[in-house]
Design an enzyme around this catalytic site. Sequence first.
Site, PDB file in Angstrom:
ATOM      1  N   ASN A 139      23.516  22.585 102.640  1.00  0.00           N
ATOM      2  CA  ASN A 139      22.825  22.493 101.624  1.00  0.00           C
ATOM      3  C   ASN A 139      23.266  22.350 100.133  1.00  0.00           C
ATOM      4  O   ASN A 139      23.231  23.441  99.322  1.00  0.00           O
ATOM      5  CB  ASN A 139      21.485  22.979 101.690  1.00  0.00           C
ATOM      6  N   GLU A 140      23.915  21.302  99.885  1.00  0.00           N
ATOM      7  CA  GLU A 140      24.510  21.119  98.644  1.00  0.00           C
ATOM      8  C   GLU A 140      23.491  20.894  97.427  1.00  0.00           C
ATOM      9  O   GLU A 140      22.403  20.844  97.801  1.00  0.00           O
ATOM     10  CB  GLU A 140      25.548  20.162  98.680  1.00  0.00           C
ATOM     11  N   PRO A 141      24.090  21.208  96.150  1.00  0.00           N
ATOM     12  CA  PRO A 141      23.290  20.899  94.992  1.00  0.00           C
ATOM     13  C   PRO A 141      22.543  19.707  95.184  1.00  0.00           C
ATOM     14  O   PRO A 141      23.023  18.625  95.398  1.00  0.00           O
ATOM     15  CB  PRO A 141      24.549  20.936  93.737  1.00  0.00           C
ATOM     16  N   THR A 194      33.308  21.706  97.946  1.00  0.00           N
ATOM     17  CA  THR A 194      33.111  22.266  99.372  1.00  0.00           C
ATOM     18  C   THR A 194      34.361  21.780 100.065  1.00  0.00           C
ATOM     19  O   THR A 194      35.035  22.408 100.942  1.00  0.00           O
ATOM     20  CB  THR A 194      31.614  21.664  99.749  1.00  0.00           C
ATOM     21  N   SER A 254      19.911  19.746  97.072  1.00  0.00           N
ATOM     22  CA  SER A 254      18.871  19.735  98.156  1.00  0.00           C
ATOM     23  C   SER A 254      17.453  20.209  97.788  1.00  0.00           C
ATOM     24  O   SER A 254      17.451  20.922  96.778  1.00  0.00           O
ATOM     25  CB  SER A 254      19.367  20.620  99.250  1.00  0.00           C
TER      26      SER A 254
END
Length: 632
Positions: free
Chosen positions: A158-160, A177, A162
């Site tokens: 869950n990347e920035p 990432t 999300s």
Amino acid sequence: MKHVTNSFERIPTEVYKNSLEAITSIAKVIVDLIRERQSNGKNVVLGLATGSTPVPLYKELIRYHSEEDLSFHNVITFNLDEYYGLSKEHPESYHRFMQDQLFDHVDIPDDQIHIPNGMSQKQTVFQDCKDYEDAIVEAGGIDIQILGIGRTGHIGFNEPGSTINSRTRRVTLDSLTIKDAARDFLGEMNVPKYAITMGIGTIMDARKVFLMAWGQSKAEVVKKAVEEELSDTIPASFLQQHDNVTFILDNAAASELTYLKFPWLAGFPEWTPELVCKAVSNLSLLTGKPILKLIDKDYLENGLSDLVTELGPSYQLNIRIFNEIQHTITGWPGGKPNVDDSHRPERAEPALKRVLVLSPEPLEDVSAMGGTLSRLVSQGHDVSVIYMTSGNLAVPDIEARWTLNLLGQLKVEPVNSFIEDANAFLIEKCEFDEDIQALRELKALIRRNEALASLEICGIGKGKVKFLHLPFYEKGRYRRFNITQEDLSLLAPEIKKIQPHQIFVTGYKSEPSSVEGKAFSVFEKAIESLLDESWMKDCWVWLYRGGDNEWNISEIDMAVPCSPDELSRKNHAVYQHRSQRSQTPNIEQNHLEAWGQAMVRNRKTAKLYDELGLAEYESIECFARWQPGQAK
Ligand code: GLP
């Protein structure tokens, strides 16, 4: 271990000396629950994570199974995520990871193991994700969710950006990432761009959550998640809203937390010499005033009234700290002969020292201490360098092809079978294939030659350089290195042969599963085995740091300034590591290249000294002294 809840922290944290101590408490909670549920004939549902962080926890669970007879027959697992587009068999798939690290070694029935399907078709992926969510609910929901944290603050994938309500879905990976995973996949271009991950909402539904983080590189993001306002730019900060979450940290990952970094803001600290230096230098930078210009009012207005009351008045305290920092600066990293050394970082005697520089891979040495290396040589010390690993895993294929083409054009006769094998393999090689031995050896040779060219610029000849090829690296993959007795038995005799007066080494407090972290732990054990040697009593260990990660002012015991000429020689030395340059040159991005990074970092340190009111140098390289077994 410390339980902490103070006014800065929005998430409870537990801080341990190292990852091994830290995981025992989580393992115990999991094991107790498994046993309790077994006695009631019930299941336990675990949410599991991948990455290097949970590896020691899985090892401990395997130990419970093999040594303490714990069965996992009542355990149901759901993994957080999987790369999209990777088959289960791919060496970097999370399926393969979990099999290797846990499932192959315990007795969880296969039909109780769930991992998102990375090969899910585009048309069915939405439904497959929904089915994954349903399966979690059907199993009774997750009892304990294990998490690591990525440097973007991601949990799972869950990347920035999300949202807190997100559920299991296909996502695009953040560029940082991808960069972090590049080593595992032998190059950024091989890293999948997408993944399937449980959502933040899915994670928030777990009844209990443990987030683990080890090593300095996680410190910044841990602080943001724990102390800053909840925000989707740091997805882990959503956990502030979970009512049963604990962050389990080692000292290094916790080091940016306010109560550890600025303890005077969190209560009444014990004013150790290092803390006093930290407080005063920090005050100077905060107020933008050189140390010698700080006045009582500056101390009073910035939470340091007890310090200035106890150790003041300010002008006395200022002078004391100014002198302390001043005394760390030396142009004589091997000690200045024939002078009073009572206020110098290194001893004057013996005037000419045997110096050993240990570098986890080629490049770390020159990039962190190229200027110091040149000085040590020019001041007559006997300098040896040992590269602990070959570094072959970090050589892109394109470099190997270049070398093979060159050899092909030279028509070396008789054609070496080694070259033939490497060539044939490269022609057939698929994106994700692991290199065959011949290619690994060729890549190791590439790095060896770069290192030799680089050291020559620092004045160190071939005869003083050793390439150890420690087995943990040769037999491992990134994030999956295992140290064995074989590693120790290779390093300790080499140190013994040299009987150094000074050892320069890096990797202290690095992420424990990284190459530097592993290399440092081999070094630590090797030194332990040598402690009874008489020459060890006269051996000082100096720590240097890799990457763009410099010591804090109060941690520095020796600061070696470099002139503009020395800095450009160092750049030249770093530049020799051709295989480590980025594959797609971009003139704007010089600061991201190894030489640019080293230069920026060393100039930044020099500027810091200047801002504190000390002399203004072009650049400075820094070291901290370390005693075996001592935590710094
Ligand atoms: C990946 C995983 C995360 C993990 C993160 C950190 O992105 N999807 O679940 O927390 O890597 O990895 P490491 O533990 O190796 O630092």
